[in-house]
Design a protein around this motif. Structure first.
Motif, PDB file in Angstrom:
ATOM      1  N   SER A   1      -1.762 -47.452  66.787  1.00 20.34           N
ATOM      2  CA  SER A   1      -3.127 -47.944  67.419  1.00 20.34           C
ATOM      3  C   SER A   1      -3.867 -48.316  65.883  1.00 20.34           C
ATOM      4  CB  SER A   1      -3.830 -46.826  68.141  1.00 20.34           C
ATOM      5  OG  SER A   1      -3.899 -45.823  67.288  1.00 20.34           O
ATOM      6  N   ASP A   2      -3.429 -47.901  64.799  1.00 25.32           N
ATOM      7  CA  ASP A   2      -4.337 -48.407  63.458  1.00 25.32           C
ATOM      8  C   ASP A   2      -2.925 -48.409  62.499  1.00 25.32           C
ATOM      9  OD1 ASP A   2      -5.658 -48.894  61.078  1.00 25.32           O
ATOM     10  OD2 ASP A   2      -7.080 -47.338  61.724  1.00 25.32           O
ATOM     11  N   TYR A   3      -2.577 -49.734  61.905  1.00 28.34           N
ATOM     12  CA  TYR A   3      -1.282 -49.616  60.925  1.00 28.34           C
ATOM     13  C   TYR A   3      -2.031 -49.339  59.597  1.00 28.34           C
ATOM     14  CZ  TYR A   3       1.113 -52.734  64.232  1.00 28.34           C
ATOM     15  OH  TYR A   3       1.800 -53.107  65.563  1.00 28.34           O
ATOM     16  N   ARG A   4      -3.000 -49.202  59.346  1.00 28.82           N
ATOM     17  CA  ARG A   4      -3.529 -48.741  58.029  1.00 28.82           C
ATOM     18  C   ARG A   4      -4.190 -47.142  57.873  1.00 28.82           C
ATOM     19  NH1 ARG A   4      -5.601 -54.203  54.817  1.00 28.82           N
ATOM     20  NH2 ARG A   4      -4.726 -55.633  56.384  1.00 28.82           N
ATOM     21  N   ALA A   5      -3.900 -46.426  58.882  1.00 32.81           N
ATOM     22  CA  ALA A   5      -4.267 -44.956  58.845  1.00 32.81           C
ATOM     23  C   ALA A   5      -3.090 -44.179  59.243  1.00 32.81           C
ATOM     24  CB  ALA A   5      -5.213 -44.833  59.870  1.00 32.81           C
ATOM     25  N   ILE A   6      -3.179 -42.937  58.807  1.00 30.88           N
ATOM     26  CA  ILE A   6      -2.169 -41.839  59.060  1.00 30.88           C
ATOM     27  C   ILE A   6      -2.605 -41.220  60.291  1.00 30.88           C
ATOM     28  CG2 ILE A   6      -1.172 -39.845  58.265  1.00 30.88           C
ATOM     29  CD1 ILE A   6      -0.215 -42.431  56.454  1.00 30.88           C
ATOM     30  N   MET A   7      -1.542 -40.789  61.092  1.00 29.28           N
ATOM     31  CA  MET A   7      -1.816 -40.130  62.307  1.00 29.28           C
ATOM     32  C   MET A   7      -2.355 -38.545  61.836  1.00 29.28           C
ATOM     33  SD  MET A   7       0.907 -38.762  65.216  1.00 29.28           S
ATOM     34  CE  MET A   7       1.779 -40.387  64.954  1.00 29.28           C
ATOM     35  N   THR A   8      -3.367 -38.373  62.664  1.00 24.29           N
ATOM     36  CA  THR A   8      -4.300 -37.047  62.320  1.00 24.29           C
ATOM     37  C   THR A   8      -3.197 -35.867  62.278  1.00 24.29           C
ATOM     38  OG1 THR A   8      -6.160 -38.153  63.187  1.00 24.29           O
ATOM     39  CG2 THR A   8      -6.202 -35.602  62.757  1.00 24.29           C
ATOM     40  N   GLU A   9      -2.509 -35.787  63.133  1.00 23.00           N
ATOM     41  CA  GLU A   9      -1.417 -34.795  63.330  1.00 23.00           C
ATOM     42  C   GLU A   9      -0.590 -34.507  62.046  1.00 23.00           C
ATOM     43  OE1 GLU A   9      -0.299 -34.257  68.114  1.00 23.00           O
ATOM     44  OE2 GLU A   9       0.405 -35.971  67.254  1.00 23.00           O
ATOM     45  N   PHE A  10      -0.409 -35.661  61.327  1.00 23.84           N
ATOM     46  CA  PHE A  10       0.586 -35.592  60.154  1.00 23.84           C
ATOM     47  C   PHE A  10      -0.187 -35.454  59.064  1.00 23.84           C
ATOM     48  CE2 PHE A  10       3.975 -38.688  62.305  1.00 23.84           C
ATOM     49  CZ  PHE A  10       4.409 -37.728  63.377  1.00 23.84           C
ATOM     50  N   GLY A  11      -1.383 -35.678  58.904  1.00 25.88           N
ATOM     51  CA  GLY A  11      -2.192 -35.489  57.687  1.00 25.88           C
ATOM     52  C   GLY A  11      -3.042 -36.600  57.438  1.00 25.88           C
ATOM     53  N   THR A  12      -3.106 -36.983  55.774  1.00 26.64           N
ATOM     54  CA  THR A  12      -4.240 -37.748  55.692  1.00 26.64           C
ATOM     55  C   THR A  12      -3.433 -38.842  54.651  1.00 26.64           C
ATOM     56  OG1 THR A  12      -4.797 -36.594  53.625  1.00 26.64           O
ATOM     57  CG2 THR A  12      -5.995 -36.126  55.685  1.00 26.64           C
ATOM     58  N   LEU A  13      -4.279 -40.094  54.569  1.00 26.18           N
ATOM     59  CA  LEU A  13      -3.723 -40.945  53.437  1.00 26.18           C
ATOM     60  C   LEU A  13      -3.445 -40.374  52.120  1.00 26.18           C
ATOM     61  CD1 LEU A  13      -2.624 -43.893  53.064  1.00 26.18           C
ATOM     62  CD2 LEU A  13      -5.137 -44.408  52.628  1.00 26.18           C
ATOM     63  N   ASP A  14      -4.328 -39.422  51.555  1.00 26.31           N
ATOM     64  CA  ASP A  14      -4.203 -38.803  50.616  1.00 26.31           C
ATOM     65  C   ASP A  14      -3.009 -37.713  50.384  1.00 26.31           C
ATOM     66  OD1 ASP A  14      -6.387 -39.862  49.217  1.00 26.31           O
ATOM     67  OD2 ASP A  14      -7.676 -37.989  49.628  1.00 26.31           O
ATOM     68  N   ASP A  15      -2.627 -37.091  51.532  1.00 27.01           N
ATOM     69  CA  ASP A  15      -1.130 -36.383  51.788  1.00 27.01           C
ATOM     70  C   ASP A  15      -0.052 -37.313  51.416  1.00 27.01           C
ATOM     71  OD1 ASP A  15      -2.600 -33.823  52.370  1.00 27.01           O
ATOM     72  OD2 ASP A  15      -2.604 -34.453  54.430  1.00 27.01           O
ATOM     73  N   TRP A  16      -0.244 -38.550  52.235  1.00 24.71           N
ATOM     74  CA  TRP A  16       0.795 -39.550  52.125  1.00 24.71           C
ATOM     75  C   TRP A  16       1.031 -39.966  50.544  1.00 24.71           C
ATOM     76  CZ3 TRP A  16       0.969 -44.505  50.279  1.00 24.71           C
ATOM     77  CH2 TRP A  16       2.110 -45.022  50.433  1.00 24.71           C
ATOM     78  N   LYS A  17      -0.075 -39.977  50.158  1.00 27.50           N
ATOM     79  CA  LYS A  17       0.120 -40.666  48.555  1.00 27.50           C
ATOM     80  C   LYS A  17       0.623 -39.675  47.730  1.00 27.50           C
ATOM     81  CE  LYS A  17      -3.961 -43.889  48.519  1.00 27.50           C
ATOM     82  NZ  LYS A  17      -5.197 -44.023  48.235  1.00 27.50           N
ATOM     83  N   ARG A  18       0.311 -38.164  47.960  1.00 32.99           N
ATOM     84  CA  ARG A  18       0.891 -37.194  47.140  1.00 32.99           C
ATOM     85  C   ARG A  18       2.396 -37.236  47.461  1.00 32.99           C
ATOM     86  NH1 ARG A  18      -4.155 -34.607  47.925  1.00 32.99           N
ATOM     87  NH2 ARG A  18      -3.660 -34.019  50.045  1.00 32.99           N
ATOM     88  N   LEU A  19       3.145 -37.273  48.754  1.00 33.17           N
ATOM     89  CA  LEU A  19       4.305 -37.421  49.064  1.00 33.17           C
ATOM     90  C   LEU A  19       4.999 -38.722  48.156  1.00 33.17           C
ATOM     91  CD1 LEU A  19       6.951 -36.746  50.672  1.00 33.17           C
ATOM     92  CD2 LEU A  19       6.003 -38.097  52.677  1.00 33.17           C
ATOM     93  N   LEU A  20       4.361 -39.788  48.458  1.00 33.79           N
ATOM     94  CA  LEU A  20       4.967 -41.176  47.458  1.00 33.79           C
ATOM     95  C   LEU A  20       5.250 -40.675  46.197  1.00 33.79           C
ATOM     96  CD1 LEU A  20       5.658 -44.000  47.675  1.00 33.79           C
ATOM     97  CD2 LEU A  20       3.366 -44.519  47.212  1.00 33.79           C
ATOM     98  N   LYS A  21       4.137 -39.784  45.487  1.00 33.93           N
ATOM     99  CA  LYS A  21       4.172 -39.587  44.091  1.00 33.93           C
ATOM    100  C   LYS A  21       5.188 -38.687  43.888  1.00 33.93           C
ATOM    101  CE  LYS A  21       1.972 -38.028  40.120  1.00 33.93           C
ATOM    102  NZ  LYS A  21       2.837 -37.379  39.641  1.00 33.93           N
ATOM    103  N   ALA A  22       5.490 -37.578  44.874  1.00 32.15           N
ATOM    104  CA  ALA A  22       6.499 -36.397  44.794  1.00 32.15           C
ATOM    105  C   ALA A  22       7.967 -37.310  44.785  1.00 32.15           C
ATOM    106  CB  ALA A  22       6.268 -35.659  45.965  1.00 32.15           C
ATOM    107  N   LEU A  23       8.086 -37.989  45.570  1.00 33.30           N
ATOM    108  CA  LEU A  23       9.421 -38.450  45.756  1.00 33.30           C
ATOM    109  C   LEU A  23       9.826 -39.527  44.603  1.00 33.30           C
ATOM    110  CD1 LEU A  23       9.420 -39.768  49.622  1.00 33.30           C
ATOM    111  CD2 LEU A  23      10.559 -37.918  48.561  1.00 33.30           C
ATOM    112  N   HIS A  24       8.640 -40.365  44.350  1.00 33.76           N
ATOM    113  CA  HIS A  24       9.041 -41.419  43.035  1.00 33.76           C
ATOM    114  C   HIS A  24       9.117 -40.314  41.634  1.00 33.76           C
ATOM    115  CE1 HIS A  24       7.053 -45.081  44.710  1.00 33.76           C
ATOM    116  NE2 HIS A  24       8.171 -44.886  45.052  1.00 33.76           N
ATOM    117  N   ASP A  25       8.424 -39.178  41.585  1.00 30.65           N
ATOM    118  CA  ASP A  25       8.723 -38.295  40.621  1.00 30.65           C
ATOM    119  C   ASP A  25      10.180 -37.889  40.495  1.00 30.65           C
ATOM    120  OD1 ASP A  25       6.526 -38.637  39.553  1.00 30.65           O
ATOM    121  OD2 ASP A  25       5.507 -36.855  40.428  1.00 30.65           O
TER     122      ASP A  25
END
Length: 566
Positions: free
Chosen positions: A66-90
Motif C-alpha cells: 500500500s506504500d512502496y516507500r514506507a516500512i510496515m509498522t509491524e516490522f519497524g521503521t525506515l531508520d531500523d531498516w537503514k541500521r540493518l542495511l549498514k550492519a549487513l554492509h559492515d
C-alpha cells in the motif's frame, strides 16, 4: 562469459515475518533480523534477499503493498531498516529488496483513486474492463482467467461500475504497465531504494507485467521485454546491482530473452520447471510422485541450454515452496541431516547463483498441523474454500496435500533454540512453530561440527576458493537413466572468461545418491579415477573413520571431486 560478483555470490532469503521477533508481538521484524546479522556472517553468505517489508495490509503477507516507500509498522521503521542495511554492509553482505510491481494493494492510494472514476489522473493505473456482454454492470467478468489463488481473476467494483484484474488475491489489483506515467512512478520508486544503498531487486512475477489489449495472455506478454529494457536503461544500468526475476512459465529459450548477456534486461530468473516435477495434470495440488530421471532432465536442460548465454538461479525451496528436505530428500530422523547435505551439494556444484532459504541451513522440515484452521496462507484458504464448495475432497485429503505442498511449510517461524517459541518470540507466534524445534534449531546446529549448518559453511567456502564451481559449464550427465545416482561433470575451459583467465582447464565431478540405500557406482570408476582430488563429501566424522568405498555410494551420500579437465 564475464565474471561478476552476483555470479560468485551465495544468496540467503529472509522471510521477515518468520525470521526473528524482537519485541514479543509474535511477528518477526527488522530489529530481529539485525540481531542475527552475525549468524548470517558466520554462515558465509554474500547477499540477503529480503522479502517485502513495505507498508501492507497483509492480504498476502506483504506482497500486497500500500506504500512502496514506507516500512510496515509491524516490522519497524525506515531508520531500523537503514541500521540493518549498514550492519549487513559492515559484514560485507549485500542487500537485495523485493520489487512487487505486477500488482499493488487495493489500499494503495493509486487504486483508491483509480476506482473512483474512469476519467481521473489514476484511472489507467490499473487494468479495468467492462463485463463480457459489453455492459459495465454485466454479471459476467471480461474473460475466464482464473486467479493463481483460486477463483475468477476479476472483481467487480460498483464504485467505478467496472471489473478490475487481479491475477492473485482480490486485494492485489494488477497494475497497467501500458501507462507510461505509471512506469515512471515505478522507476522513481526503484531509484529511491537504490539511492539509499540497496544492491538489487528480486522482481516478483515480473514476466506478468505485460498483458495484450485483447486479454489473451498475461505471461511473457508482447511488451514485457520492451518494459524491462526501458527499466534497465532508465534505472538498472546506472547501478552496480543484482537482479533476479520470478518468471513462471518460462523454458530456457524464453529465459534467454530475459537474461541474455547482450539483452540488457535482468541478470537471472527463477524458473519453475523443477518445482512442477511432482504436479499432476490438475496443477499444484494434484500431487504425484516425482522421479529422479525427470528432475535431472530438467536441471540438466537448464544447465546446458543457458551455458554461455545467460545465468541460472539455483534453488529447491523458498517462501512459496515446501521445505526441500521434506520434498526431495528424507526428513526422517535417520536421514534428514545426510539428505539435506546431499541436496545442498547438488545446488552448490551447478553453474549459477545458489539461493538458501532461511532454515534450510539447519534442515528445517515441512510441518503437519492437525487442522486446516491452523494455516494462515491466503492460497491455502482460497483453495480449501473452493474444494469444500465442490465437495470432491474430504478435509483429511485436503490436509494431506497441504502438509506436502502448502506454502506455510516454509513460513513457520525460524527455529533458533529449543526454548519457548523456538527462540523466535517470547510471545505467541503469528503462525505455529514446527513441533520439532526441540531437535532442529540453530543453537544445536552451531554446537555440532557435523551439522547441516557447518556443511553449508564448507560448501560456501569451497565455492569462494574454487571458481570452477561457479563458472564451469559443459554439463554432462553421466548416468541419465539412473533413478538413484545422479553423477555429472562440468568443465571450465581456460578460455572461458573475457575478463580473467584460469591457468588451465578444470573439471568438477559431483556424485549424489538420491536414496536411503547404498548404490553400486562401479560404472563410474573410470570417471572417479580421472577426477582429481576429493574436495568434499557429506559423511559424518564417525563415517569418515571407514575408508571411502570407490565402488559403493552410501545412502544419501554426496561427493565432489576437482581436478584437471579431461
Amino acid at each position: 562469459m564475464k565474471r561478476a560478483w552476483w555470479k560468485e555470490a551465495v544468496v540467503y532469503q529472509i522471510y521477515p515475518r518468520s525470521f526473528m521477533d524482537s519485541n514479543g508481538d509474535g511477528i518477526g521484524d527488522i530489529p530481529g533480523i539485525l540481531s542475527r546479522a552475525d549468524y548470517l556472517a558466520e554462515l558465509g553468505i554474500d547477499v540477503v534477499w529480503l522479502s517485502p517489508v513495505y507498508q501492507s495490509p497483509n492480504a498476502d503477507n506483504g506482497y500486497d503493498i500500500s506504500d512502496y516507500r514506507a516500512i510496515m509498522t509491524e516490522f519497524g521503521t525506515l531508520d531500523d531498516w537503514k541500521r540493518l542495511l549498514k550492519a549487513l554492509h559492515d559484514r560485507n553482505i549485500r542487500l537485495v529488496m523485493d520489487l512487487v510491481v505486477n500488482h499493488s494493494s487495493d489500499e494503495h492510494p493509486w487504486f483508491v483513486e483509480s476506482k473512483k472514476s474512469r476519467d481521473g489522473a489514476y484511472a489507467d493505473y490499473y487494468i479495468w474492463r467492462d463485463g463480457r456482454g459489453g455492459c459495465a454492470c454485466d454479471a459476467e467478468p471480461p474473460n475466464d482467467w482464473q486467479s493463481v489463488f483460486s477463483g475468477p481473476a476479476w472483481k467487480y467494483s460498483a464504485a467505478r461500475d467496472q471489473w478490475y484484474l487481479h491475477l492473485f488475491a482480490e486485494k492485489q489489483p494488477d497494475l497497467n504497465w501500458e501507462n507510461p506515467v505509471l512506469r515512471r512512478e515505478i522507476f522513481d520508486m526503484m531509484r529511491f531504494w537504490l539511492d539509499l544503498g540497496i544492491d538489487g531487486f528480486r522482481m516478483d512475477v515480473i514476466n506478468m507485467i505485460s498483458k495484450d489489449a485483447a486479454l489473451t495472455t498475461f505471461m511473457n506478454g508482447p511488451r514485457v521485454h520492451e518494459f524491462l529494457q526501458e527499466m534497465n536503461a532508465e534505472i538498472l544500468s546506472k547501478y552496480d546491482i543484482m537482479t533476479v526475476g520470478e518468471t513462471p512459465g518460462v523454458d530456457p529459450a524464453l529465459a534467454e530473452l530475459y537474461v541474455g548477456e547482450n539483452r540488457n534486461e535482468l541478470n537471472m530468473v527463477f524458473q519453475f520447471e523443477h518445482m512442477d516435477v511432482d504436479s499432476g495434470p490438475g496443477g499444484k495440488w494434484d500431487i504425484r510422485p516425482w522421479m529422479l530421471t525427470e528432475l535431472r532432465a530438467i536441471l540438466g536442460k537448464w544447465q546446458r541450454e543457458l551455458d554461455g548465454k545467460g545465468w541460472n538461479s539455483l534453488y529447491l525451496n523458498n517462501h512459496d515452496q515446501p521445505r526441500m528436505v521434506s520434498r526431495f530428500g528424507d526428513d526422517s530422523p535417520l536421514w534428514r541431516v545426510k539428505s539435506a547435505k546431499m541436496l545442498a551439494t547438488m545446488l552448490h556444484t551447478m553453474q549459477g547463483t545458489p539461493y538458501i532459504y532461511q532454515g534450510e541451513e539447519i534442515g528445517m522440515t515441512n510441518v503437519a498441523f492437525p487442522s486446516i484452521e491452523d494455516y494462515e496462507d491466503v492460497e491455502i484458504r482460497n483453495w480449501v474454500k473452493e474444494e469444500r464448495e465442490r465437495g470432491a475432497l474430504r478435509d483429511n485429503e485436503l490436509l494431506k496435500r497441504i502438509h506436502y505442498r502448502g506454502r506455510d511449510n516454509a513460513r513457520t517461524p525460524m527455529q533458533w533454540t529449543a526454548g519457548k517459541g523456538a527462540g523466535f518470540t517470547s510471545g505467541t507466534p503469528w503462525l505455529g512453530v514446527n513441533p520439532n524445534y526441540a531437535e532442529i534449531n540453530a543453537e544445536a546446529a552451531l554446537a555440532d561440527p557435523d551439522s547441516i549448518f557447518r556443511y553449508y559453511q564448507k560448501l560456501i567456502a569451497l565455492r569462494k576458493r574454487k571458481k570452477e564451481l561457479v563458472y564451469a559449464g559443459s554439463f554432462e550427465d553421466l548416468c541419465p537413466r539412473n533413478e538413484f545416482v545422479y553423477a555429472y561433470r562440468r568443465t571450465l575451459k581456460a578460455e572461458t572468461f573475457t575478463n580473467a583467465q584460469p591457468e588451465s582447464d578444470r573439471s568438477i565431478l559431483t556424485i549424489l545418491n538420491f536414496s536411503g540405500e547404498a548404490q553400486d557406482i562401479g560404472f563410474l570408476t573410470d570417471h572417479i579415477d580421472n577426477a582429481g582430488d576429493l574436495v568434499l563429501d557429506n559423511r559424518s566424522t564417525d563415517e569418515k573413520k571407514v575408508p571411502l568405498s570407490p565402488a559403493t555410494l552410501g545412502p544419501w551420500e554426496a561427493r565432489v571431486y576437482l581436478g584437471e579437465g579431461n
